[in-house]
Each structure stands twice: as C-alpha cells, then as structure tokens.
Design a protein around this motif. Sequence first.
Motif, PDB file in Angstrom:
ATOM      1  N   ILE A  34      12.285  -1.597  -3.752  1.00  0.00           N
ATOM      2  CA  ILE A  34      11.773   0.089  -2.923  1.00  0.00           C
ATOM      3  C   ILE A  34      12.584   0.785  -2.419  1.00  0.00           C
ATOM      4  O   ILE A  34      13.529   1.937  -2.168  1.00  0.00           O
ATOM      5  N   GLN A  73      12.133   4.302   8.028  1.00  0.00           N
ATOM      6  CA  GLN A  73      11.763   3.704   7.681  1.00  0.00           C
ATOM      7  C   GLN A  73      11.951   2.430   7.216  1.00  0.00           C
ATOM      8  O   GLN A  73      13.209   2.247   7.390  1.00  0.00           O
ATOM      9  N   HIS A 108       6.807  -0.354   4.544  1.00  0.00           N
ATOM     10  CA  HIS A 108       6.976  -0.488   3.280  1.00  0.00           C
ATOM     11  C   HIS A 108       6.321  -1.783   3.509  1.00  0.00           C
ATOM     12  O   HIS A 108       6.955  -2.664   4.132  1.00  0.00           O
ATOM     13  N   HIS A 114      13.232   4.497  -1.582  1.00  0.00           N
ATOM     14  CA  HIS A 114      13.536   5.281  -0.784  1.00  0.00           C
ATOM     15  C   HIS A 114      14.497   5.026   0.086  1.00  0.00           C
ATOM     16  O   HIS A 114      15.205   3.881   0.615  1.00  0.00           O
ATOM     17  N   ILE A 171      11.704  -1.817   6.024  1.00  0.00           N
ATOM     18  CA  ILE A 171      10.410  -2.210   4.864  1.00  0.00           C
ATOM     19  C   ILE A 171      10.079  -4.056   5.052  1.00  0.00           C
ATOM     20  O   ILE A 171      11.350  -4.178   6.226  1.00  0.00           O
TER      21      ILE A 171
END
Length: 535
Positions: free
Chosen positions: A42, A2, A31, A46, A4
């Motif tokens: 966030i 993941q 994200h 996460h 961001i």
Amino acid sequence: MQMIIVDDEAHWVDNLSMHKPWHTLGIEQVHKAYSAHEALQILETHPIDIVISDVLMPEMTGIELIERIRMFDKKIKCIILSGHSDFEFTKEAVRHQAVDYLLKPPTDNELFDAVKAAIDQLNTEWESISSYERTQYTLRENLPLLRGQLLLDAFRGHRMSSDEWSRKLENYGLPFRYGDCALLLVRMEEEFGQYKNNGQQLLEYAIINMAEEIIGEFTEVWGVKEEHGYLAFLLQLKEDHSDVGKETVLEKLAMQLQYKVKQFLKGSLSIVITEWFQFPSQLSDHYRQASGYFRQIVGDEREFVMSVGDHEQNVSKGTLDAIHMPPTLINLLEVGRWDAAEDKLLTVFAELDDRWSESWEHCMEAGFSIASSFTHIAHRNGNSLANLIGPEIESLQSGEAFSSISKLRKWSLGVLGKLKENASNEIKDIRSTYVKKVQDFAEKNLHLDVSLRALADHVNLHPTHLSKIYKIETGEGISDYMSSLRMERACHLLKTTDKKVYQISMEVGYLDPAYFIKVFKRQFGVTPQEFRDGI
C-alpha cells in the motif's frame, strides 16, 4: 492526509480504521493492512503520511517495518502500538524517529494526541518548504535565472565544449558531473489556471522548492520552466546514494512531489520521467522525447507519473513567421495540445490572408509544413497518414489542398480533427490491451508473485498509472480483482480436488496457510475445510 493502520489482529485494524472520527483531524483516507508486507504494498502505491503499526507481527515486526519505510521515505510519521512495555522496543522506536509508543489498548485521547502530534510535525515541515516568503526570496535571486537559461540553451541543442560546460557548472554552483542523468518534466494542471495572471510564477517557484526538498535528498536537482510551460528538472544521483535503485527511485519521489503539491498548493501535476542518459551530450534529445511523450502515450489524461522509452523526433523547418514561431505545430501535436494546435493553424491562415493572399508559393510552403507535421505524428505512432484520414489524402496527393488559402484551411482543420479523434481511440484501445494482459498474466501465474508491482512490470507501466487505467476500464480496482480471483480459484479447488488446504493456499498465492484461512473466513464466514465439507 492519508493514514494506514497495520496489525495482524483484524479486529484492531477494523475498529481503529472504521469507528474513530479521523476526519476531525483532517485525515481524508484510512488504509487497512493485516500484515507488514501488505502495508508495504500500500505504501508503494499510495502517498501515506502517517503509519500506526503493531510491534509484534508474523514475518516482520513493526520496528522492521519502520526501518523499511525509512529506506524510501524519511518524512512519513510512524506511531507504534504494542501490548508490551519492553524498553528495547521503545528505544528502537525512538531511534527510528517514531512520533509515539503507545501501549494497547490506548485511550482515544492518547491515540488522537499522537496522530495530532504527527500532523503538526508534517504541517510544520511542509509549510516551511512551500512558504510564500521563501518563494519570494528565491524569485529575487539572480543565480537561478542564470542556471535556468543555461539549461534552456541545452534543451534547445546549444553546443558547448567540455571546458565551457565545466566552467559554467562550477561558476553557477551546479554540482553536476559528466555521466548518467535523467530528466523529469512536470505539467501543472488546470487547477493552477486561476493564478495565470496573479501569482502563478510564485507557485511555480514553490513547486521547484518542493521538488528540491523531496527529490534533492537522493539526487542533485536543476530546475527551470521551459518554453512549453512545463517545469523541467535535470537529476543526477548523489555520490553517497549511488546504491539507490535507479529504476524505481525517481518514480517514487515524483509521486511524493505530486501528492505534496496537491496537499499544500491545492493543484495537480502530471509528470514524465526519461530513462537515464549521458549528460550533457544526450540532454537535448531526451528533452524533446519527454515533451513529446505527454501527447503520444497519455493523451488527455491528467495527474499521472509516467516513465518513457527511447524514440527519435524530427522537426520541420521553413521561413513563414507564424508556422515556425515557437511553439511550432509539430511541438503542439507532440504534447497533445489539440486546441492550441488549432489556434496555431488559425494564426497561420490569418498571416496568409493578411500578408500573402496573392502568393501561391507561401500557401504551398505552409501546406507542406502542416502536412509534414501531420505525417510525422502518424508515422511516429506506427501508422500512415493515408490510413488515418482516408479520402482526405487524395487532396494532398494531387496538390489540390495547397491550391488556395481557403482550401488549405478547410483541409488542415479537418485532418486535425481526425488526428485528435484517432488519438483518443488509440488511448482507449491501449487501456483495453493492458487490462487483458494483466488478467491473462494473473490467471496463469496466481501461484507466483502477482503483486501490483509485478503486474505493472509485466506491462511496463507504473503501478499507479496501471491502477488508474484498470479502474477506468473495469470499474474495479486491481486488488479487488486479485482477491476475487484468488477466492474463486480456491473455492473451485476445494470443491473439485482432494488437495490439502495448505497446497491450495500456495496455488492461489498465499504463502502462509494460516493467513489464507483467516482471509477465506473473513470473505465467506467459514473456514476452507468447512466450505469443502458443506458446513
């Protein structure tokens, strides 16, 4: 993995997140954050692997954002984007171990090369930690077995003098001291079941290694597999990290462990964390507390991180082999293993049929133990057995349930089914209550801090767990609900009051009026003033 993307210029964030083929690099989710503060929220909820951030942003620069990130996670890879080739920014980025420093606008090749370099670094680090060879080496060692047995004995309530504890801790090379400790209990979920007869022990050691790598940065870690199949870790803050926030650091580290195990070992974990307690005197009590909490609060849920409160448990004793052979019925009920509890009962009845078919006393002994376990679970959850099972209580009160093995079998299995159904209904009611508390608090305190962390603290849940149950109950995320609530309140105030836009901004929770205007326009296509004027 993941990632961001952080920038106060929305078009940069939207373009980079939505129009680049990140999936080709193995990025599963991207994200978006339009400020450093939004990015930190966030990051708190996460498991982010890579951060791409602008340097110059209102309220907090990209360099300051990296500094904040490094306080709680040194493994996240950071890439800086900037419209300035300032040497001081570059030097600071290097000092904080940024993967790259790219000038805007970067070419796709530059950007993808930087992200690929970050991914390669992450894979190299974590593959080393979870490597099969390291797991085999650990498994061959004798010292971990001795350490594990010592911890298992302590879980079971084995008492030792202070001198004996000190001697064993020193001999086994365990850097633990008398004082504050916490216990982290890990349940490997069904994805690991396929390895039950082929390699599961290696996976367990791999998870222990990963826990020592992640959690061991801040705490001493002492791990073992206990009798119910959980991986248990005794934790104590290292002396040079005594200033770390004790109340939140373990939750964050547990979430990292959970995510990395899923990423590299392809399986999910559920984790329960006790409050801090005095080691070694209170270890046994808090171990029983943690194992019982799996059943009491989370029921059949999976893949959670949960902190527990303090409560006491009782254990019934007797002489029948099957009813008192570990794991006992009461232990299985405490951890919510309903199918295993049913198998336990069937084993007890098989023993009664085979060995004690003519003995009313043995049937009564089994019945009292079973009824005691059922009653204990009901009372510990703030209820009564009579209230939970209704007319079935009459057979217990009259003794009819104990009059024969067949009657005891029928009564016990029927009551077990009702307890299981009630536990499922209680969990649903608890979820509904949490959602109502969150919404009530948000509506009354919109002008104050209503971040996910603040909402979670209000209802005494971890942010990730609160997000999950809110989504299950309402079908939408908490952030979506808060955004809608703020915009609805803003629209109402714009149409029904003469308050200035900056006043309305404060009332709906935006400290920066300019940012409020930007968000409002992104939502409705017009500025707040244009909305008020009907344009």
